[in-house]
Design an enzyme around this catalytic site. Structure first.
Site, mmCIF file in Angstrom:
data_model
loop_
_atom_site.group_PDB
_atom_site.id
_atom_site.type_symbol
_atom_site.label_atom_id
_atom_site.label_comp_id
_atom_site.label_asym_id
_atom_site.label_seq_id
_atom_site.Cartn_x
_atom_site.Cartn_y
_atom_site.Cartn_z
ATOM 1 N N PRO A 2 0.828 -1.208 0.000
ATOM 2 C CA PRO A 2 0.000 0.000 0.000
ATOM 3 C C PRO A 2 0.864 1.260 0.000
ATOM 4 O O PRO A 2 1.832 1.358 0.752
ATOM 5 C CB PRO A 2 -0.794 -0.125 1.302
ATOM 6 C CG PRO A 2 -0.827 -1.592 1.591
ATOM 7 C CD PRO A 2 0.496 -2.113 1.111
ATOM 8 N N GLU A 3 0.526 2.200 -0.876
ATOM 9 C CA GLU A 3 1.244 3.466 -0.953
ATOM 10 C C GLU A 3 0.384 4.560 -0.327
ATOM 11 O O GLU A 3 -0.637 4.267 0.299
ATOM 12 C CB GLU A 3 1.619 3.753 -2.410
ATOM 13 C CG GLU A 3 2.491 2.654 -3.008
ATOM 14 C CD GLU A 3 2.858 2.879 -4.468
ATOM 15 O OE1 GLU A 3 2.896 4.046 -4.908
ATOM 16 O OE2 GLU A 3 3.100 1.890 -5.189
ATOM 17 N N LYS A 58 3.394 6.522 4.966
ATOM 18 C CA LYS A 58 2.603 5.298 4.892
ATOM 19 C C LYS A 58 2.209 4.775 6.282
ATOM 20 O O LYS A 58 1.744 3.641 6.405
ATOM 21 C CB LYS A 58 3.385 4.224 4.135
ATOM 22 C CG LYS A 58 3.717 4.604 2.692
ATOM 23 C CD LYS A 58 4.529 3.511 2.010
ATOM 24 C CE LYS A 58 4.964 3.932 0.620
ATOM 25 N NZ LYS A 58 5.765 2.882 -0.056
ATOM 26 N N HIS A 91 -5.527 -14.594 9.330
ATOM 27 C CA HIS A 91 -4.472 -13.585 9.405
ATOM 28 C C HIS A 91 -4.898 -12.315 10.139
ATOM 29 O O HIS A 91 -4.263 -11.275 9.988
ATOM 30 C CB HIS A 91 -3.985 -13.242 8.000
ATOM 31 C CG HIS A 91 -3.465 -14.430 7.245
ATOM 32 N ND1 HIS A 91 -2.321 -15.102 7.627
ATOM 33 C CD2 HIS A 91 -3.941 -15.073 6.140
ATOM 34 C CE1 HIS A 91 -2.107 -16.110 6.784
ATOM 35 N NE2 HIS A 91 -3.070 -16.111 5.883
ATOM 36 N N ARG A 110 1.196 -11.445 5.278
ATOM 37 C CA ARG A 110 2.651 -11.608 5.153
ATOM 38 C C ARG A 110 3.414 -11.107 6.376
ATOM 39 O O ARG A 110 4.624 -11.294 6.474
ATOM 40 C CB ARG A 110 3.140 -10.908 3.880
ATOM 41 C CG ARG A 110 2.510 -11.511 2.622
ATOM 42 C CD ARG A 110 2.996 -10.836 1.356
ATOM 43 N NE ARG A 110 4.408 -11.100 1.125
ATOM 44 C CZ ARG A 110 5.096 -10.597 0.098
ATOM 45 N NH1 ARG A 110 4.493 -9.791 -0.772
ATOM 46 N NH2 ARG A 110 6.370 -10.874 -0.066
ATOM 47 N N LYS A 152 23.110 14.152 -7.277
ATOM 48 C CA LYS A 152 22.593 12.794 -7.063
ATOM 49 C C LYS A 152 22.621 12.033 -8.386
ATOM 50 O O LYS A 152 21.901 12.363 -9.327
ATOM 51 C CB LYS A 152 21.157 12.842 -6.542
ATOM 52 C CG LYS A 152 21.002 13.440 -5.157
ATOM 53 C CD LYS A 152 21.353 12.426 -4.087
ATOM 54 C CE LYS A 152 20.996 12.983 -2.714
ATOM 55 N NZ LYS A 152 21.318 12.030 -1.640
ATOM 56 N N ARG A 261 13.543 -3.284 -8.667
ATOM 57 C CA ARG A 261 12.108 -3.191 -8.949
ATOM 58 C C ARG A 261 11.891 -3.025 -10.445
ATOM 59 O O ARG A 261 12.592 -2.273 -11.110
ATOM 60 C CB ARG A 261 11.484 -1.993 -8.218
ATOM 61 C CG ARG A 261 11.738 -1.930 -6.733
ATOM 62 C CD ARG A 261 10.977 -2.979 -5.969
ATOM 63 N NE ARG A 261 9.541 -2.773 -6.059
ATOM 64 C CZ ARG A 261 8.850 -1.967 -5.255
ATOM 65 N NH1 ARG A 261 9.487 -1.243 -4.324
ATOM 66 N NH2 ARG A 261 7.539 -1.870 -5.363
#
EC number: 3.2.2.23
Length: 274
Positions: A2-3, A58, A91, A110, A152, A261
């Site tokens: 979840p973002e 988050k 869960h 998880r 950067k 990713r």
């Protein structure tokens, strides 16, 4: 995982049912999350009132008249408002019983999530103290990113997904924002111009706001506090669309691995800057 939009959707969903209410008891069925759930959580919370519910990045914070509960959904967690008589599933690790007959139920298959108690100022806790600005705040703007990106060499996608730079932007919304800003995800952050940062910050804000309005993005595990999926998945332009035609130019969407990713992009709309 979840973002920000999914966490904000969850916060907005639980807030009306919990704020101003008293915690009557806490039931911990499994304390083995990313950090252990305190064994004495019931003792720490029983009889306390929930005075506010806020979000930082988050993380969801339940403010009590003394102390705080810090919650993170991890990779697969979600919070539900249920009747206290509702049978728990496999869960369902923590239930927060409220004096209105409802319970806040934390499910996390998880077990990468968090459900911990903080006694002092939560914003000084190691998990929150070094977080960057909220992307929907005025502090997040092109001037800020340009300053942070100086020298950067990391990719712009990794840069905007760094929670010390800006909070809440994960793989989905980073990919979508970069597509709309026409920036290749592997472009070095220090090569992004002021004009491009203007475009990128604007698209990040618009996408996050749209995703919140749509209830977030459900691809596999995320459901809101009322059990409904998020519908922003229907608005995705590149994420999860590998080998499908770009909705702008009809070239095939490709992926590149960045920092472990898979990052979706359109090679025509988002040319790499060398």
């Amino acid at each position: 995982m979840p973002e920000l939009p999914e966490v904000e959707t969850t916060k907005q969903g639980i807030k009306p049912h919990l704020e101003g209410c008293m915690i009557t008891s806490v039931q911990v069925r499994n304390q083995k999350l990313r950090l252990p759930v305190p064994l004495n959580l019931n003792e720490l919370c029983e009889g306390k009132h929930i005075t506010a519910i806020t979000r930082r990045g988050k993380y969801i914070l339940l403010h009590m008249d003394k102390g705080y509960l810090l919650i993170h959904l991890g990779m697969s967690g979600h919070l539900r408002i249920v009747s206290q008589t509702a049978n728990p599933q496999k869960h369902d690790h923590v239930d927060l019983h409220i004096n209105n007959g409802l319970a806040l139920r934390f499910r996390d298959p998880r077990r990468f999530g968090l459900f911990i108690y903080i006694d002092e100022n939560p914003y000084q806790h190691p998990l929150l103290a070094h977080l960057g600005p909220e992307p929907l705040s005025d502090d997040f703007n092109s001037e800020y990113l340009l300053r942070k990106a100086a020298n950067k060499s990391q990719s712009i996608k990794s840069f905007i997904m760094d929670s010390q730079i800006v909070v809440g932007i994960g793989n989905i919304y980073a990919a979508e924002s970069l597509f709309l800003a026409k920036i290749h995800p592997n472009t070095s952050a220090k090569k992004i111009t002021t004009e491009e940062f203007n475009s990128l910050t604007g698209h990040i804000k618009k996408i996050l706001e749209s995703a919140i309005e749509a209830g977030g993005t459900t691809l596999r595990d995320f459901y809101s506090s009322d059990g409904k999926p998020g519908y922003f998945r229907f608005a995705l332009k590149v994420y999860g669309r590998k080998n499908l035609p770009c909705l702008v130019c009809e070239n095939k969407i490709e992926t590149v691995v960045i920092a472990g990713r898979h990052s979706a992009f359109c090679p025509h709309c988002q040319p790499i800057i060398t």
